[in-house]
Design a protein around this motif. Structure first.
Motif, PDB file in Angstrom:
ATOM      1  N   LEU A  69      -1.572  -1.914   9.015  1.00 11.16           N
ATOM      2  CA  LEU A  69      -2.241  -1.268   7.899  1.00 11.16           C
ATOM      3  C   LEU A  69      -1.381  -0.127   7.374  1.00 11.16           C
ATOM      4  N   ALA A  70      -1.349  -0.002   6.065  1.00  8.42           N
ATOM      5  CA  ALA A  70      -0.604   1.077   5.416  1.00  8.42           C
ATOM      6  C   ALA A  70      -1.480   1.667   4.323  1.00  8.42           C
ATOM      7  N   THR A  71      -1.110   2.852   3.845  1.00  8.24           N
ATOM      8  CA  THR A  71      -1.857   3.484   2.767  1.00  8.24           C
ATOM      9  C   THR A  71      -0.922   3.804   1.615  1.00  8.24           C
ATOM     10  N   ALA A  72      -1.479   3.785   0.415  1.00  6.99           N
ATOM     11  CA  ALA A  72      -0.747   4.173  -0.787  1.00  6.99           C
ATOM     12  C   ALA A  72      -1.707   4.969  -1.660  1.00  6.99           C
ATOM     13  N   THR A  73      -1.192   5.961  -2.364  1.00  9.92           N
ATOM     14  CA  THR A  73      -2.041   6.851  -3.153  1.00  9.92           C
ATOM     15  C   THR A  73      -1.595   6.841  -4.612  1.00  9.92           C
ATOM     16  N   PHE A  74      -2.576   6.662  -5.502  1.00 11.44           N
ATOM     17  CA  PHE A  74      -2.302   6.533  -6.932  1.00 11.44           C
ATOM     18  C   PHE A  74      -3.240   7.439  -7.729  1.00 11.44           C
ATOM     19  N   ARG A  85      -0.548  -9.333   4.166  1.00 14.07           N
ATOM     20  CA  ARG A  85      -1.222 -10.114   3.129  1.00 14.07           C
ATOM     21  C   ARG A  85      -0.887  -9.652   1.719  1.00 14.07           C
ATOM     22  N   ILE A  86      -0.623  -8.381   1.556  1.00 14.60           N
ATOM     23  CA  ILE A  86      -0.344  -7.850   0.221  1.00 14.60           C
ATOM     24  C   ILE A  86       0.706  -6.754   0.347  1.00 14.60           C
ATOM     25  N   SER A  87       1.563  -6.657  -0.627  1.00 15.74           N
ATOM     26  CA  SER A  87       2.686  -5.721  -0.555  1.00 15.74           C
ATOM     27  C   SER A  87       2.446  -4.491  -1.435  1.00 15.74           C
ATOM     28  N   PHE A  88       3.220  -3.457  -1.149  1.00 10.37           N
ATOM     29  CA  PHE A  88       3.193  -2.257  -1.990  1.00 10.37           C
ATOM     30  C   PHE A  88       3.616  -2.618  -3.413  1.00 10.37           C
ATOM     31  N   GLU A  89       4.541  -3.547  -3.544  1.00 15.21           N
ATOM     32  CA  GLU A  89       4.994  -3.981  -4.871  1.00 15.21           C
ATOM     33  C   GLU A  89       3.837  -4.559  -5.678  1.00 15.21           C
ATOM     34  N   LEU A 121       0.644  -3.826  -5.268  1.00  9.99           N
ATOM     35  CA  LEU A 121      -0.224  -2.706  -5.629  1.00  9.99           C
ATOM     36  C   LEU A 121       0.336  -1.961  -6.843  1.00  9.99           C
ATOM     37  N   MET A 122       1.653  -1.811  -6.904  1.00 11.09           N
ATOM     38  CA  MET A 122       2.267  -1.133  -8.045  1.00 11.09           C
ATOM     39  C   MET A 122       2.067  -1.927  -9.332  1.00 11.09           C
ATOM     40  N   ARG A 123       2.117  -3.250  -9.234  1.00 10.18           N
ATOM     41  CA  ARG A 123       1.877  -4.050 -10.438  1.00 10.18           C
ATOM     42  C   ARG A 123       0.474  -3.788 -10.979  1.00 10.18           C
ATOM     43  N   THR A 124      -0.507  -3.706 -10.092  1.00 12.86           N
ATOM     44  CA  THR A 124      -1.869  -3.386 -10.529  1.00 12.86           C
ATOM     45  C   THR A 124      -1.922  -1.993 -11.134  1.00 12.86           C
ATOM     46  N   TYR A 125      -1.226  -1.063 -10.509  1.00 13.54           N
ATOM     47  CA  TYR A 125      -1.241   0.313 -11.013  1.00 13.54           C
ATOM     48  C   TYR A 125      -0.662   0.396 -12.423  1.00 13.54           C
TER      49      TYR A 125
END
Length: 300
Positions: free
Chosen positions: A84-89, A133-137, A139-143
């Motif tokens: 598990l990892a976290t990212a903040t937007f 299952r899902i990458s930071f990349e 998540l950035m596309r969604t952002y």
């Protein structure tokens, strides 16, 4: 008759999520990053096709032999979840960004928590996700799709220092990825001629202060109990119009031949490196150049 219609609708919903889930969960045959990216692109392209009610992308994917077979059952084995990892937007009022990332729960997002970032108290969301299952990349596309990266002093109709556009990165690899995406999007011109002013926070990790649980429940209750009110708030904020202009779809005629469809028609060139799903979904469709007549879609 009613029972048949309900079954068909349920099947359509299930097919979309089975295809997307299997695209993220199934490892590529070669185990290469490029294969993983294509799986995610195929999933995103299928979602675009589903939303527009067209069969263009599905037929193309079938021809490629990629993705899960329609109607197939996702793998339900006992494989362990990934790290598990976290990212903040940050992108204006956190309720709207929270809503968008919650749409990725089927794909590997575990939780989305709204709160305040750093001493400046930016409204932001902290996304916890399963890296297998899902990458930071992704998540950035969604952002990028749900912020206005060229707007300074706020986001959409929300103005002030607490409503800026920002991404907090956790490593040099994440910073390099965001910098690369930013450069390609600027050069592609999808967001206009102005520079992208989204802040990339790569210094010491800023404290994130989650909003109280009872307030989180209030936001969720609004989305569940009165989705029309929530959708109206999205529209009044300017987000839906902005999204449709940049990432909607357009139907058009070119050289007196009609029936063409392009998704995210402004996304060409290096923009497609950031959003490969549009390279897939627009395969075989001409550019909006020359003798063009727009006939429909969200873009017009």
């Amino acid at each position: 008759h009613t029972r048949t219609s309900h079954t068909r609708a349920s099947t359509t919903f299930t097919r979309r999520h089975v295809i997307c889930a299997s695209s993220f969960e199934r490892p590529s045959l070669e185990g290469s990053p490029s294969s993983s990216k294509m799986s995610e692109a195929r999933c995103d392209a299928h979602a675009l096709n589903h939303q527009a009610g067209r069969r263009v992308v599905l037929g193309f994917l079938a021809a490629m032999g990629g993705g899960a077979a329609v109607g197939s059952v996702p793998h339900t084995g006992s494989a362990q979840a990934g790290e598990l990892a976290t990212a903040t937007f940050a992108s204006g009022k956190f309720a709207f960004l929270e809503f968008e990332f919650l749409q990725l729960k089927y794909a590997g997002v575990v939780d989305v928590v709204p709160g305040y970032l750093g001493p400046a108290r930016f409204e932001a969301v902290q996304v916890t996700y399963d890296t297998s299952r899902i990458s930071f990349e992704t998540l950035m596309r969604t952002y990028w799709k749900h912020c206005n990266p060229t707007q300074s002093g706020g986001q959409f109709k929300e103005m002030g220092p607490s409503f800026i556009s920002a991404v907090q990165v956790s490593s040099s690899a994440e910073k390099q990825l965001v910098d690369t995406q930013k450069g390609k999007l600027e050069r592609s011109g999808i967001f206009g001629k102005g520079p992208i002013v989204t802040q990339i926070l790569d210094g010491p990790r800023l404290d994130f202060d989650p909003i109280p649980v009872d307030q989180r429940e209030t936001l969720k209750a609004l989305k569940l109990s009165d989705p029309k009110k929530f959708n109206k708030a999205q529209a009044e904020s300017g987000r839906l119009k902005y999204f449709n202009q940049h990432f909607g779809f357009v139907q058009f005629c070119k050289d007196k031949v009609c029936g063409y469809v392009r998704f995210a028609p402004l996304c060409t060139g290096e923009c497609e490196d950031v959003f490969p799903e549009y390279r897939v979904s627009n395969f075989g469709q001409p550019l909006l150049e020359g003798d063009i007549k727009l006939t429909g879609g969200t873009f017009v």
